[in-house]
Design an enzyme around this catalytic site. Sequence first.
Site, PDB file in Angstrom:
ATOM      1  N   LYS A  22      60.963 -16.495 -38.111  1.00 14.06           N
ATOM      2  CA  LYS A  22      60.473 -17.108 -39.208  1.00 14.06           C
ATOM      3  C   LYS A  22      59.662 -18.509 -38.834  1.00 14.06           C
ATOM      4  CE  LYS A  22      63.235 -17.598 -42.693  1.00 14.06           C
ATOM      5  NZ  LYS A  22      63.734 -17.499 -44.013  1.00 14.06           N
ATOM      6  N   ARG A  92      66.743 -23.555 -43.204  1.00 18.55           N
ATOM      7  CA  ARG A  92      66.878 -22.102 -43.125  1.00 18.55           C
ATOM      8  C   ARG A  92      67.242 -21.526 -41.537  1.00 18.55           C
ATOM      9  NH1 ARG A  92      64.064 -19.930 -48.140  1.00 18.55           N
ATOM     10  NH2 ARG A  92      62.852 -21.693 -48.759  1.00 18.55           N
ATOM     11  N   GLY A 101      68.752 -12.139 -45.125  1.00 20.28           N
ATOM     12  CA  GLY A 101      69.869 -12.700 -45.885  1.00 20.28           C
ATOM     13  C   GLY A 101      71.083 -12.710 -45.493  1.00 20.28           C
ATOM     14  N   MET A 103      72.124 -14.911 -43.093  1.00 17.65           N
ATOM     15  CA  MET A 103      72.671 -16.110 -42.654  1.00 17.65           C
ATOM     16  C   MET A 103      72.450 -17.375 -43.795  1.00 17.65           C
ATOM     17  SD  MET A 103      71.844 -16.325 -38.676  1.00 17.65           S
ATOM     18  CE  MET A 103      70.142 -15.527 -38.813  1.00 17.65           C
ATOM     19  N   ARG A 330      55.895 -12.035 -42.652  1.00 15.24           N
ATOM     20  CA  ARG A 330      56.695 -11.233 -41.363  1.00 15.24           C
ATOM     21  C   ARG A 330      56.312  -9.832 -41.441  1.00 15.24           C
ATOM     22  NH1 ARG A 330      62.790 -11.457 -43.875  1.00 15.24           N
ATOM     23  NH2 ARG A 330      61.961 -10.952 -45.808  1.00 15.24           N
ATOM     24  N   HIS A 446      67.506  -7.501 -52.398  1.00 12.26           N
ATOM     25  CA  HIS A 446      68.262  -7.139 -51.268  1.00 12.26           C
ATOM     26  C   HIS A 446      68.505  -5.815 -51.276  1.00 12.26           C
ATOM     27  CE1 HIS A 446      72.240  -6.749 -49.332  1.00 12.26           C
ATOM     28  NE2 HIS A 446      71.690  -7.720 -48.540  1.00 12.26           N
ATOM     29  N   SER A 755      71.422  20.614 -16.088  1.00 13.74           N
ATOM     30  CA  SER A 755      71.380  19.851 -17.315  1.00 13.74           C
ATOM     31  C   SER A 755      72.499  18.996 -17.735  1.00 13.74           C
ATOM     32  CB  SER A 755      71.185  21.018 -18.371  1.00 13.74           C
ATOM     33  OG  SER A 755      71.194  20.655 -19.698  1.00 13.74           O
ATOM     34  N   ASP A 760      80.307  15.655 -22.616  1.00 14.27           N
ATOM     35  CA  ASP A 760      81.613  15.826 -21.740  1.00 14.27           C
ATOM     36  C   ASP A 760      81.531  14.617 -20.646  1.00 14.27           C
ATOM     37  OD1 ASP A 760      83.710  17.485 -22.666  1.00 14.27           O
ATOM     38  OD2 ASP A 760      81.831  19.172 -22.698  1.00 14.27           O
ATOM     39  N   CYS A 822      71.216  17.937 -22.388  1.00  9.23           N
ATOM     40  CA  CYS A 822      71.363  18.820 -23.539  1.00  9.23           C
ATOM     41  C   CYS A 822      72.571  17.953 -24.455  1.00  9.23           C
ATOM     42  CB  CYS A 822      71.645  20.135 -23.297  1.00  9.23           C
ATOM     43  SG  CYS A 822      72.833  20.323 -22.375  1.00  9.23           S
ATOM     44  N   TYR A 842      63.130  17.536 -19.418  1.00 10.20           N
ATOM     45  CA  TYR A 842      63.099  17.605 -20.700  1.00 10.20           C
ATOM     46  C   TYR A 842      64.371  17.065 -21.120  1.00 10.20           C
ATOM     47  CZ  TYR A 842      66.587  21.298 -19.821  1.00 10.20           C
ATOM     48  OH  TYR A 842      67.747  21.840 -19.504  1.00 10.20           O
TER      49      TYR A 842
HETATM   50  C1  PEP Z   1      77.999  18.212 -23.579  1.00  2.40           C
HETATM   51  O1  PEP Z   1      79.215  18.439 -23.158  1.00  2.40           O
HETATM   52  O2  PEP Z   1      77.278  17.128 -23.538  1.00  2.40           O
HETATM   53  C2  PEP Z   1      77.587  19.507 -24.302  1.00  2.40           C
HETATM   54  C3  PEP Z   1      76.424  19.590 -24.801  1.00  2.40           C
HETATM   55  O3  PEP Z   1      78.232  20.523 -24.415  1.00  2.40           O
HETATM   56  P1  PEP Z   1      79.338  20.596 -25.634  1.00  2.40           P
HETATM   57  O4  PEP Z   1      78.821  19.704 -26.647  1.00  2.40           O
HETATM   58  O5  PEP Z   1      79.108  21.909 -26.326  1.00  2.40           O
HETATM   59  O6  PEP Z   1      80.557  20.440 -25.136  1.00  2.40           O
HETATM   60 MG    MG Z   2      80.090  20.168 -22.883  1.00  2.00          MG
END
Ligand code: PEP
Ligand code: MG
Length: 866
Positions: A22, A92, A101, A103, A330, A446, A755, A760, A822, A842
């Site tokens: 601001k 302000r 809004g 603060m 803004r 708001h 991957s 996990d 993944c 990827y």
């Molecule tokens: C993971 O563990 O990141 C994964 C993709 O396998 P899952 O979520 O099936 O355990």
């Molecule tokens: Mg897994």
Amino acid sequence: MAKRVYLFNEGNKDDRELLGGKGANLCEMTNLGLPVPFGFVITAPTCREFFESGNKLPNLLEQEYRVALDLVEKKMGGRFGDPDNPLLFSVRSGAAVSMPGMMSTILNLGLNDEITAGLANKTGNPRFAYDSYRRFIQMFADVVMEKDGEHFEDIITEYKKAHDKPLDVDMSAEDWQAVIAKFKALVDFPQDPFEQLRLAIEAVFLSWHTPRANVYREMNNIPESMGTAVNVQAMVFGNFGDDSGSGVAFTRNPSTGEHVFFGEYLFNAAGEDVVAGIRTPEPIDALKERMPEVYQQLFDTQLLLEKHYRDMQDIEFTVQEGRFYMLQTRSGKRTGRAAIKIAVDMVSEGLISEKEALLRVSPEHVEALLHPMIDPKAKTEIIAKGLPASPGGATGQIVFSADEAVQTEAAGHKVILVRRETTPEDIHGMKVAEGILTELGGMTSHAAVVARGMGVCAITGCGDLSIDHNAGTVTTAAGLVLQRGEVITLDGTAGEVMLGDIAKVEASASEDFKVMLKWADKYRRLKVRANAETPEDARKARELGAEGIGLCRTEHMFFEAGRIQYMRGMILADNDDERATYLEKLLTFQQQDMLELFEVMKGLPVTIRLLDPPLHEFLPHTEEDIVALAAQIGKSPDSIREAATQLSEVNPMLGFRGCRLSVVYPQITEMQIKAIIGAAIDAAKRGLNPFPEIMIPLVVNVREIRLITEIAERTIYDMFAKHSVSVRYKIGTMMETPRACLGARRLATSVEFMSFGTNDLTQMTYGFSRDDAARFIPAYLSKNLIENDPFVSLDTRAVGRLMKMAISESREEKKGIKYGICGEHGGDPSSIRFCHELGLEYVSCSPYRVPVARIAAAQANVMANK
Ligand code: PEP
Ligand code: MG
């Protein structure tokens, strides 16, 4: 010590970190020669100093701002604390990133008994003077002295009742004076303007730590260390009379992105009245009709500002006695649809480049574009109409408070938060609501601004409804009474409220969206794949631009009714022969599904993970299911119960799952390889150019990989020999355990791809159970023990470090290994940025996240080359 106070002509728009957004923009507008009431900014680093010294203002700060104040007085031609020629200030907050809004703000600062009398005299408008004074006392008492605002409202209500003056406009100067006398009996507030100013500055700093500001920062990943600047600005008054007023405007339509000037205006009202949505404002054309010169000035100003900032602006302005003043500009919050349209339009208008356009789109914007919309054919009874504040369709049970929203949602129900208006205190309820419906407030209230920012469907200014919070009812104009808990549907795009659960259709991507995604593809290096196992999901993923499947969780193919009993039969088999008959069945299903995936993916890689979950997950839980299964597979219910007990595990997440299943049941792996390669052979015969990548999950050492690869390759060569064909394939592993990452150099000798299964990997790095973490992660976040939920945003310091090490050591061992991710993080923009830096090939995410990931990958590349 560094300079702590900047006059509005001493900074510019690039000083956000120092002066807050601001403040920096007030400086920029002053430099542009716009009519900004003059003032000064106390820097954000001063806020940090304040907290570090135990909530004390630095010693010399007052001296410094008094010098600035003198200069403001000279410029404005009034004097702070002078009853004959009073100058008042607004105080302000304003951090480097906008926290609308969240603060504190204090207006009309500098009034006391004597000065108010002087102001009445000077302006010849005592009613205005005393109204301003009572507003100031209310705000000051609330913000600085933490006196509940309700006490003051009660005094006003009682007074109005006793004197039969129902509306504010009925109140005379004398009435307000009488009310002020009562206020003063309630609070002992300081008469000295300089003391007021000092206390107000402290209060604004302290408001950085109010619970609602903390929640907002947490939701938006704003670091606590940022602190807020304080803007002290000369007051101008929109509530001075009928030739005065306040407005909020956007340089383009924030809902649709259309290139039309869009705004709202309230005659004879302070700016706060518009923003708070206490009265519903008129469209900006009302100003054009009644004060054409002022409108022209406003119109020219917004044109100039948009060109100057090269972005859609959200501006606040005030008119006092026919004079136009700019109070704020803004970058405007906008819907996803608007963000994409504006960015694409601005490229054609030559205002910004394609790369800049990409950086203008947030993941939330893209998501909102993909949200469901109400099916126009399904629309039934429209029971009320309001303003289309934030698009999309939403259905849920009526709740009347933010707390109720949180409780009902936690009990597993979708909710629509119904309020007269929302305030920042409602933020936790808005966060969990499917949709927000308010009786009052305009498109810039708001509720509207916050919902748009969150991508939550909202309808505001729905005057057709009358809400009775106490009775727990909403009554429509036609007299229909809806109770708490009843289900309604909102169409935020049309502003329509409907009874019941109305069908929705998937969002259809606009031409602008396609253009934006084309640019994303042009500027990204990371490829984007999808986690999908059904042909429908795979098709959706392709449609949204996925370049292959990064994770096909094969177990999901066995959960369907009609299939699950064979899986169960296989698990419960008493001997290998019996198991083999069930495996035969499963092979047929799996092979058919694989073939369909290869068809959809047309030569793109399909990463197929071998069976992963603990076997007991497949077994029936209810008595009814146990009895039914017993009949289906010719076993006694008791034997099924017993097997289920035997298979149950103490720590299933760390238990008998992943490649450990292949170690104990190689015949399951054999079946899966037969299905994958059988389907690939069929596909190849049909000229589909299949590309299976076989992925071994939850590995801890290279011996597991070697054992399973041997089973796989033996099966594969048998099949190639039997069918006299060969198809391309790869064998790789999922990097999901810290030990796999630590031993990546050795794993490299036996894999073609790695991957990262970061779900996990995060679980095991932290020792936080994926399934139970939701119980304590909110507390960790609120107590600042962690910065982000590590299951949402990749923890680059620990999990990321393991990934980095695994990549560099395996690469040293063997060139040509391909790397991907993944886990859920594959669809999270900040994690995607990290994956880009790591040089992965990827990211893989759920199909609907694919467009988000394409854009995030492009943003990462553009940012890296900036
Ligand atoms: C993971 O563990 O990141 C994964 C993709 O396998 P899952 O979520 O099936 O355990
Ligand atoms: Mg897994």
